[in-house]
Design a protein around this motif. Structure first.
Motif, PDB file in Angstrom:
ATOM      1  N   PRO A   1       1.633 -14.621   0.947  1.00 43.01           N
ATOM      2  CA  PRO A   1       1.147 -15.422  -0.185  1.00 43.01           C
ATOM      3  C   PRO A   1      -0.193 -16.120   0.063  1.00 43.01           C
ATOM      4  N   ASP A   2      -0.623 -16.240   1.319  1.00 38.70           N
ATOM      5  CA  ASP A   2      -1.897 -16.887   1.630  1.00 38.70           C
ATOM      6  C   ASP A   2      -3.027 -15.887   1.829  1.00 38.70           C
ATOM      7  N   GLY A   3      -2.763 -14.615   1.600  1.00 38.86           N
ATOM      8  CA  GLY A   3      -3.800 -13.597   1.699  1.00 38.86           C
ATOM      9  C   GLY A   3      -3.935 -12.951   3.064  1.00 38.86           C
ATOM     10  N   ASN A   4      -3.119 -13.343   4.041  1.00 40.74           N
ATOM     11  CA  ASN A   4      -3.150 -12.695   5.347  1.00 40.74           C
ATOM     12  C   ASN A   4      -2.614 -11.275   5.189  1.00 40.74           C
ATOM     13  N   VAL A   5      -3.307 -10.302   5.783  1.00 37.92           N
ATOM     14  CA  VAL A   5      -2.938  -8.898   5.639  1.00 37.92           C
ATOM     15  C   VAL A   5      -2.116  -8.459   6.854  1.00 37.92           C
ATOM     16  N   PHE A   6      -1.018  -7.744   6.567  1.00 32.89           N
ATOM     17  CA  PHE A   6      -0.142  -7.220   7.603  1.00 32.89           C
ATOM     18  C   PHE A   6       0.008  -5.722   7.439  1.00 32.89           C
ATOM     19  N   GLU A   7       0.110  -5.056   8.564  1.00 34.73           N
ATOM     20  CA  GLU A   7       0.472  -3.641   8.587  1.00 34.73           C
ATOM     21  C   GLU A   7       1.868  -3.571   9.196  1.00 34.73           C
ATOM     22  N   ALA A   8       2.711  -2.744   8.647  1.00 35.54           N
ATOM     23  CA  ALA A   8       4.018  -2.454   9.245  1.00 35.54           C
ATOM     24  C   ALA A   8       4.002  -0.974   9.612  1.00 35.54           C
ATOM     25  N   ARG A   9       4.539  -0.659  10.780  1.00 41.11           N
ATOM     26  CA  ARG A   9       4.551   0.732  11.245  1.00 41.11           C
ATOM     27  C   ARG A   9       5.764   0.962  12.102  1.00 41.11           C
ATOM     28  N   HIS A  10       6.069   2.228  12.313  1.00 47.37           N
ATOM     29  CA  HIS A  10       7.074   2.587  13.294  1.00 47.37           C
ATOM     30  C   HIS A  10       6.567   3.779  14.092  1.00 47.37           C
ATOM     31  N   TYR A  11       7.065   3.885  15.299  1.00 43.16           N
ATOM     32  CA  TYR A  11       6.768   5.012  16.173  1.00 43.16           C
ATOM     33  C   TYR A  11       8.045   5.854  16.290  1.00 43.16           C
ATOM     34  N   SER A  69       0.855  -1.192   0.000  1.00 45.22           N
ATOM     35  CA  SER A  69       0.000   0.000   0.000  1.00 45.22           C
ATOM     36  C   SER A  69       0.887   1.236   0.000  1.00 45.22           C
ATOM     37  N   ASP A  70       0.268   2.366  -0.206  1.00 44.31           N
ATOM     38  CA  ASP A  70       0.978   3.635  -0.030  1.00 44.31           C
ATOM     39  C   ASP A  70       1.329   3.784   1.446  1.00 44.31           C
ATOM     40  N   ILE A  71       2.236   4.676   1.730  1.00 41.33           N
ATOM     41  CA  ILE A  71       2.588   4.988   3.120  1.00 41.33           C
ATOM     42  C   ILE A  71       1.438   5.800   3.728  1.00 41.33           C
ATOM     43  N   GLY A  72       0.925   5.321   4.862  1.00 40.15           N
ATOM     44  CA  GLY A  72      -0.084   6.059   5.615  1.00 40.15           C
ATOM     45  C   GLY A  72       0.588   6.848   6.720  1.00 40.15           C
ATOM     46  N   HIS A  73      -0.108   7.821   7.246  1.00 39.81           N
ATOM     47  CA  HIS A  73       0.469   8.676   8.274  1.00 39.81           C
ATOM     48  C   HIS A  73      -0.481   8.807   9.458  1.00 39.81           C
ATOM     49  N   ASP A  74       0.096   8.818  10.650  1.00 39.02           N
ATOM     50  CA  ASP A  74      -0.619   9.101  11.895  1.00 39.02           C
ATOM     51  C   ASP A  74      -1.755   8.135  12.198  1.00 39.02           C
ATOM     52  N   SER A  75      -1.506   6.840  12.000  1.00 37.54           N
ATOM     53  CA  SER A  75      -2.534   5.862  12.377  1.00 37.54           C
ATOM     54  C   SER A  75      -2.348   5.467  13.840  1.00 37.54           C
ATOM     55  N   PHE A  76      -3.451   5.252  14.518  1.00 32.00           N
ATOM     56  CA  PHE A  76      -3.433   4.961  15.952  1.00 32.00           C
ATOM     57  C   PHE A  76      -3.149   3.486  16.200  1.00 32.00           C
ATOM     58  N   GLY A  77      -2.381   3.215  17.238  1.00 34.95           N
ATOM     59  CA  GLY A  77      -2.078   1.844  17.635  1.00 34.95           C
ATOM     60  C   GLY A  77      -1.785   1.760  19.114  1.00 34.95           C
ATOM     61  N   ALA A  78      -1.179   0.658  19.524  1.00 36.84           N
ATOM     62  CA  ALA A  78      -0.946   0.370  20.933  1.00 36.84           C
ATOM     63  C   ALA A  78      -0.058   1.402  21.623  1.00 36.84           C
ATOM     64  N   ARG A  79       0.811   2.051  20.855  1.00 37.68           N
ATOM     65  CA  ARG A  79       1.737   3.022  21.444  1.00 37.68           C
ATOM     66  C   ARG A  79       1.399   4.449  21.035  1.00 37.68           C
ATOM     67  N   GLY A  80       0.164   4.670  20.579  1.00 37.37           N
ATOM     68  CA  GLY A  80      -0.252   6.011  20.176  1.00 37.37           C
ATOM     69  C   GLY A  80      -0.278   6.149  18.674  1.00 37.37           C
ATOM     70  N   SER A  81       0.083   7.329  18.186  1.00 35.50           N
ATOM     71  CA  SER A  81       0.029   7.620  16.762  1.00 35.50           C
ATOM     72  C   SER A  81       1.368   7.277  16.104  1.00 35.50           C
ATOM     73  N   ALA A  82       1.322   6.467  15.062  1.00 33.27           N
ATOM     74  CA  ALA A  82       2.530   6.095  14.323  1.00 33.27           C
ATOM     75  C   ALA A  82       2.691   7.036  13.136  1.00 33.27           C
ATOM     76  N   PRO A  83       3.859   7.615  12.964  1.00 34.83           N
ATOM     77  CA  PRO A  83       4.027   8.567  11.865  1.00 34.83           C
ATOM     78  C   PRO A  83       3.890   7.935  10.478  1.00 34.83           C
ATOM     79  N   ARG A  84       4.277   6.669  10.331  1.00 35.87           N
ATOM     80  CA  ARG A  84       4.170   6.028   9.014  1.00 35.87           C
ATOM     81  C   ARG A  84       3.783   4.561   9.165  1.00 35.87           C
ATOM     82  N   SER A  85       3.026   4.098   8.182  1.00 38.30           N
ATOM     83  CA  SER A  85       2.651   2.684   8.140  1.00 38.30           C
ATOM     84  C   SER A  85       2.338   2.301   6.699  1.00 38.30           C
ATOM     85  N   PHE A  86       2.355   1.000   6.424  1.00 38.81           N
ATOM     86  CA  PHE A  86       1.930   0.477   5.129  1.00 38.81           C
ATOM     87  C   PHE A  86       1.402  -0.933   5.329  1.00 38.81           C
ATOM     88  N   TYR A  87       0.697  -1.433   4.323  1.00 38.77           N
ATOM     89  CA  TYR A  87       0.089  -2.762   4.376  1.00 38.77           C
ATOM     90  C   TYR A  87       0.620  -3.636   3.256  1.00 38.77           C
TER      91      TYR A  87
END
Length: 143
Positions: free
Chosen positions: A131-141, A109-127
């Protein structure tokens, strides 16, 4: 953050081919294989990959569903991925993961900004999907 002593131990992902899934998670995502050799040798029912010292993803083959008898209807979950699983990484590891996935031709996905998670707002994330269709988000704080 919180003094809760509860931790996430593992997530079971339904996969068509546990060896291929383990290859994806070790090579493209950069996780460490756990019990892969034992699975290939037929000694354990599924392999896993280590997310960190406390958390693993179990890579359960769809054929494992008939063993899911802990609750009525548990076997019916085979083939139904969760909405998504989020991986939180340091900023440099976030960049490295995105680059590695791009090298493997994984759609991102495109880079998303300021999504909320366990540690607050993450400045960047993507999805991305495995290969089995499981969806993952990667983010950093930030810190």
């Amino acid at each position: 953050m919180t003094k809760n002593s509860m931790r996430l131990d593992h997530v079971v992902l339904w996969v068509a081919d546990p060896v291929a899934a383990a290859r994806f998670y070790t090579e493209a995502v950069g996780l460490e294989p756990v019990r892969l050799t034992e699975f290939v040798e037929g000694k354990v029912p599924f392999p896993s990959v280590r997310v960190n010292e406390e958390t693993i993803f179990d890579l359960a083959p769809h054929t494992f569903a008939d063993r899911m008898r802990m609750l009525p209807g548990a076997a019916d979950s085979a083939g139904h991925p969760v909405n998504h699983v989020c991986l939180s990484l340091p900023a440099d590891a976030f960049e490295a993961l995105r680059a590695r996935l791009e090298r493997y031709g994984v759609p991102l996905s495109d880079i998303g900004h300021d999504s909320f998670g366990a540690r607050g707002s993450a400045p960047r994330s993507f999805y991305f999907r495995d290969p089995d269709g499981n969806v993952f988000e990667a983010r950093h704080y930030d810190a």
